[in-house]
Design a protein around this motif. Structure first.
Motif, PDB file in Angstrom:
ATOM      1  N   SER A   1       1.855   2.481  13.122  1.00  0.00           N
ATOM      2  CA  SER A   1       0.809   1.493  12.869  1.00  0.00           C
ATOM      3  C   SER A   1       0.617   1.176  11.391  1.00  0.00           C
ATOM      4  N   HIS A   2       1.478   1.705  10.506  1.00  0.00           N
ATOM      5  CA  HIS A   2       1.356   1.394   9.080  1.00  0.00           C
ATOM      6  C   HIS A   2       2.703   1.028   8.487  1.00  0.00           C
TER       7      HIS A   2
ATOM      8  N   ARG B   1       0.864  -1.178   0.000  1.00  0.00           N
ATOM      9  CA  ARG B   1       0.000   0.000   0.000  1.00  0.00           C
ATOM     10  C   ARG B   1       0.897   1.224   0.000  1.00  0.00           C
TER      11      ARG B   1
ATOM     12  N   ARG C   1      -0.656  -7.511  12.578  1.00  0.00           N
ATOM     13  CA  ARG C   1      -1.490  -6.949  13.655  1.00  0.00           C
ATOM     14  C   ARG C   1      -1.726  -7.981  14.755  1.00  0.00           C
TER      15      ARG C   1
ATOM     16  N   ASP D   1       1.505   3.613   1.813  1.00  0.00           N
ATOM     17  CA  ASP D   1       1.446   4.188   3.159  1.00  0.00           C
ATOM     18  C   ASP D   1       2.846   4.571   3.606  1.00  0.00           C
TER      19      ASP D   1
END
Ligand code: ZN
Length: 344
Positions: free
Chosen positions: A206-207, A199, A317, A201
């Motif tokens: 948290s990414h 992605r 996660r 990101d």
């Protein structure tokens, strides 16, 4: 050579030897002194003795006796010094420290994300799922079109995609493997597709721009939402513990209808609310739903005959909430001090 000269060489050697022997402060030095004095090859005593044959026959007896006396004296002095040095070393104690921890052999460990993937795969393998893999550089039709994303669908905004060309993307999810598998194998299909996805990101706590995903897919005749719920609830109990409670919340994905998020009751607080579950008592584990008929049709299946369900989860996660890891980036840092805590 005459006898007097021979005797005076012996006397000189004897008187010089004593301080040299005493001066040896280690066993190594002692060995050097001994070799220099009485060594068979190059010892000074040996050199004098080699001249014995040059003496007159009647002088040799006296010379031999005297030489023997010197040799005995040298050997006694050497032995005395050797015993002194050995005693001093014994008093010092051993030079190695037996309390020092031994150097451990290097042992590799399995990455915490790979650990989660392995465990999930193992649970689904028991249920008859096999592994399917697909390319990470994917045609946009497999990534979006075949999965019921119309070209201008707002769901496209959910993915900030890395394009490799006008039609080639780094896959944003493992769902393209659903279509590829259905094109290749007729139902019944039960697969698990773990792999990396991309992605657009930024790396933040948290990414990550690249992360692992696990896709699951079941397609057969007569498959219903009850199968989805039963299978995923069973998985949650196997993975998180026999008494784990689950809940399904309505959700939206273009490629499933209806869609749901599955939560499990927070294992840290038991549902009372804590920092890990953001006080909600529940932790989101995966997204799932019934495969959209349009996806089945795109893969060439008759959606009147076949139904199916699918899910996707992020093992990173799961690893984070399982180990209480505060920052996702440590999973990608390759810091051995962090990673070696996760030995099986
Ligand atoms: Zn909690």
């Amino acid at each position: 050579m005459i006898l007097a000269e021979f005797l005076s060489q012996l006397a000189a050697l004897e008187s010089a030897a004593s301080p040299r022997i005493t001066a040896a402060e280690s066993l190594d030095a002692w060995t050097e002194v001994r070799n220099a004095l009485v060594g068979r090859q190059a010892g000074e005593f040996t050199a004098i003795m080699n001249a014995l044959g040059e003496l007159a026959k009647e002088e040799r007896r006296e010379a031999g006796q005297r030489a023997n006396g010197v040799k005995v004296a040298l050997e006694e002095a050497l032995e005395t010094r050797r015993a002194q040095l050995a005693a001093a070393m014994a008093e010092q104690g051993p030079t190695l420290d037996p309390t020092m921890p031994a150097r451990d052999r290097w042992r590799g460990t399995v990455h915490p994300v790979s650990l989660v993937i392995d465990e999930v795969v193992e649970i689904f393998r028991e249920l008859g799922f096999t592994i399917a893999l697909g390319p990470e550089a994917e045609h946009s039709w497999y990534n979006f079109g075949a999965l019921n994303f119309p070209a201008d669908h707002p769901a496209m905004d959910m993915h900030d995609t890395l394009y490799l060309g006008s039609e080639q993307v780094l896959r944003t999810h493992t769902s393209p493997v659903q279509v590829r598998t259905l094109q290749q194998y007729p139902p019944p299909v039960r697969i698990l597709a773990p792999g990396n996805v991309y992605r657009r990101d930024f790396f933040d706590p948290s990414h990550a721009p690249m992360f692992a995903q696990i896709e699951g897919l079941v397609v057969d005749e007569g498959v219903s939402f009850a199968d989805l719920k039963a299978t995923l609830s069973h998985f949650a109990r196997r993975y998180f513990g026999a008494h784990t409670r689950t809940r399904f919340r309505p959700s939206y994905f273009p490629f499933t209808e209806p869609s749901a998020e599955m939560d499990v009751q927070c294992g840290v607080c038991g549902g009372n609310g804590c920092g890990v579950c953001k006080q909600s008592g529940w932790v989101e584990i995966l997204g799932a739903g019934m495969v959209h008929p349009a996806v089945l049709e795109a893969a060439g299946l008759d959606s009147e005959k076949y139904t199916g369900w699918a899910f996707g989860m992020g093992p990173a996660r799961t690893a984070i909430s399982r180990h209480g890891i505060p920052d996702i980036r440590v999973l990608y840092d390759s810091d051995v001090r962090f990673l070696e805590q996760f030995g099986r």
